[in-house]
Design a protein around this motif. Structure first.
Motif, mmCIF file in Angstrom:
data_model
loop_
_atom_site.group_PDB
_atom_site.id
_atom_site.type_symbol
_atom_site.label_atom_id
_atom_site.label_comp_id
_atom_site.label_asym_id
_atom_site.label_seq_id
_atom_site.Cartn_x
_atom_site.Cartn_y
_atom_site.Cartn_z
ATOM 1 N N UNK A 59 0.821 -1.374 -0.048
ATOM 2 C CA UNK A 59 0.015 -0.059 -0.070
ATOM 3 C C UNK A 59 0.778 1.093 0.115
ATOM 4 N N UNK A 60 1.704 1.237 0.694
ATOM 5 C CA UNK A 60 2.860 2.491 0.856
ATOM 6 C C UNK A 60 3.320 2.672 -0.765
ATOM 7 N N UNK A 61 3.666 1.494 -1.091
ATOM 8 C CA UNK A 61 4.371 1.595 -2.434
ATOM 9 C C UNK A 61 3.410 2.024 -3.716
ATOM 10 N N UNK A 62 2.344 1.664 -3.442
ATOM 11 C CA UNK A 62 1.302 2.110 -4.245
ATOM 12 C C UNK A 62 1.000 3.670 -4.243
ATOM 13 N N UNK A 85 4.760 -9.735 -5.839
ATOM 14 C CA UNK A 85 5.749 -8.718 -5.165
ATOM 15 C C UNK A 85 6.830 -8.627 -6.223
ATOM 16 N N UNK A 86 7.304 -7.566 -6.425
ATOM 17 C CA UNK A 86 8.391 -7.267 -7.504
ATOM 18 C C UNK A 86 9.575 -8.193 -7.028
ATOM 19 N N UNK A 87 10.356 -8.413 -8.157
ATOM 20 C CA UNK A 87 11.549 -9.401 -8.153
ATOM 21 C C UNK A 87 12.722 -8.535 -7.596
ATOM 22 N N UNK A 88 13.341 -9.179 -6.818
ATOM 23 C CA UNK A 88 14.983 -8.262 -6.377
ATOM 24 C C UNK A 88 15.620 -7.914 -7.807
ATOM 25 N N UNK A 89 15.688 -8.731 -8.650
ATOM 26 C CA UNK A 89 16.376 -8.546 -9.789
ATOM 27 C C UNK A 89 15.455 -8.959 -11.131
ATOM 28 N N UNK A 145 10.413 -0.622 -5.641
ATOM 29 C CA UNK A 145 10.867 -1.375 -4.498
ATOM 30 C C UNK A 145 11.362 -0.333 -3.441
ATOM 31 N N UNK A 146 10.940 0.720 -3.388
ATOM 32 C CA UNK A 146 11.617 1.707 -2.177
ATOM 33 C C UNK A 146 11.134 1.074 -1.026
ATOM 34 N N UNK A 147 9.946 0.357 -0.634
ATOM 35 C CA UNK A 147 10.008 -0.108 0.624
ATOM 36 C C UNK A 147 10.700 -1.259 0.761
#
Length: 468
Positions: A67-70, A286-290, A403-405
């Motif tokens: 939610x924070x990322x959105x 969830x977005x991948x790290x790479x 991915x800032x969070x």
């Protein structure tokens, strides 16, 4: 000779190629007898893999971080368009301010040119105290320059009513003190000038006399009478104000073309991050790290190229050129003897005294840029626009806003620091033509030698960057 049967012969295993050849022969001549063996399939496996028709969809994973990322992505998605609209509005507001300044100056210039009067002064002293003693001494000593006839009034008490009813250009006469021999007056009439703003007017000559007696630091507080008179004689400042206004509105229209291109390409380019944040929050993806960029991503298409080109051309036509126009306009307006001084001079009253016109312009580059609200807002919006363009280039350092969070705190601080430095670097690089124009007018902008040298090298390095 003994006979051997097949069973008596030695048994040898055939080679693999012989087996393959035998199979081909059998298939050719015994096609009816050959049946390929198909392994049996477990139908229960297929039945288990099929999804039941009435099974509910999986539960959505709405995590707080998602939610924070959105929210962050949504703000970052909207902010460039808000800043762009604000920047474009400040351009229009700057043009309106230029137009109103030209009209104000034109009215002041007309008032000065039309101010025709018969100059008559009356200066009086009560018990030896005279508020216009310096002006009175000047009138008596410089009568040859002013062409005025100055005489002492011998019997003031008998002429109180006549002096009070007479029309004077400048006087400190007080009818309540006009009694007895303690009230002394000097009247000057028949002056050569027909306006208090003329070169040979006593008011102008006295103002220049007072201004010349000041030191350089004291002169910065007042408008130069000689420069104001020179500005009026040239009669070119109104045309210069008009040129600034025309240039501003022309580049305002050109900037609208690149803003349209940036909006068309920017929405698609920035939509990708917003959509990924949406999938994370509503779908639990969830977005991948790479993550590798694929050819089908808009960031690798022509939209991104158009987006970058639109940003660069928008900065050139809207920020760089408009900043130069605004600074030149400020110099015309705030210069000692410029537009502001002329307007203040036309509003100055000589009825009861002769004073210098106060100078309210800036005496350094920051004060000049921030003196007028419309110009200050324009410079602030332009600098912020260039700054955030530099800030967004942190994506070249593998920064992903989605991915800032997920980043550790130290990594976010590092990205933020790098982004701020890039923003400041872009202000120096992209606006280098503006800094070059400021450097060329170093004397008018009260720049120190070190500031002038810094802007000179900033201009040179920035223009090399433009060429590269």
């Amino acid at each position: 000779m003994p006979e051997y049967t097949a069973t008596d012969l030695p048994q040898t295993e055939p080679a693999p190629n012989q087996i393959q050849l035998q199979v081909q022969v059998n298939q050719q001549y015994n096609t009816e007898e050959y049946e390929p063996t198909i392994p049996a399939m477990d139908m229960t496996t297929l039945e288990d893999d099929r999804e039941p028709e009435n099974e509910p969809p999986p539960r959505e994973n709405k995590s707080p971080l998602a939610l924070v990322a959105l929210i962050v992505i949504f703000i970052v998605f909207l902010w460039p368009f808000v800043l762009m609209a604000l920047n474009y509005y400040t351009d229009f507001n700057l043009w309106r301010f230029m137009r109103s300044t030209r009209q104000t100056y034109g009215d002041a210039q007309s008032n000065i040119h039309d101010a025709r009067t018969d100059i008559r002064t009356l200066t009086c002293a009560y018990n030896g105290e005279n508020t216009l003693s310096s002006f009175q001494s000047f009138m008596l000593n410089r009568s040859a320059d002013t062409g005025c006839d100055c005489v002492d009034i011998i019997n003031v008490a008998s002429s109180c009513d006549a002096l009070n009813d007479a029309s004077w250009t400048t006087t400190n006469f007080d009818a309540s003190l006009c009694v007895g021999a303690s009230y002394e007056c000097v009247q000057c009439t028949n002056c050569s000038a027909d306006s208090v703003y003329a070169y040979n007017a006593p008011h102008f000559l006295y103002s220049q006399h007072v201004y010349d007696a000041y030191n350089d630091e004291e002169k910065e507080q007042f408008c130069s009478p000689d420069k104001m008179r020179l500005t009026l004689n040239r009669d070119a400042l109104e045309a210069q104000f008009a040129s600034c206004g025309y240039a501003c509105i022309v580049f305002f229209a050109i900037s609208g073309i690149w803003i349209t291109c940036q909006l068309c390409a920017g929405c698609k380019v920035r939509y990708r991050d917003l959509y990924r944040a949406y999938l994370w929050f509503y779908k639990g993806m969830e977005p991948k790290k790479t993550e590798k960029l694929h050819p089908q991503n808009s960031v690798n298409r022509d939209e991104f190229t158009l987006f970058v080109v639109a940003i660069l051309f928008l900065h050139v036509f809207e920020d760089v050129i408009q900043c130069i126009i605004a600074m030149v306009f400020n110099l015309y307006k705030q210069a000692n003897g410029g537009g502001d001084c002329i307007v203040a001079w036309s509003n100055l009253s000589y009825a009861d005294g002769v004073e210098l016109v106060p100078y309210n312009g800036g005496t350094d580059i920051i004060a000049i840029m921030t003196r007028d609200d419309a110009v200050e807002l324009f410079f602030l919006a332009s600098f912020l626009s260039v700054f955030f363009t530099g800030l967004y280039t942190i994506r070249l350092f593998t920064f992903d806003i989605v991915k800032v969070t997920l980043y550790p705190w130290w990594k976010n601080i590092l990205f933020f620091t790098v982004g701020v430095l890039l923003g400041l670097f872009f202000i120096l690089l992209v606006l280098s033509p503006f800094w070059g124009a400021v450097w060329m007018r170093a004397d008018s902008l009260y720049l120190t030698q070190s500031e002038s040298a810094f802007l000179m090298w900033t201009f040179i390095v920035g223009m090399i960057g433009y060429v590269v």
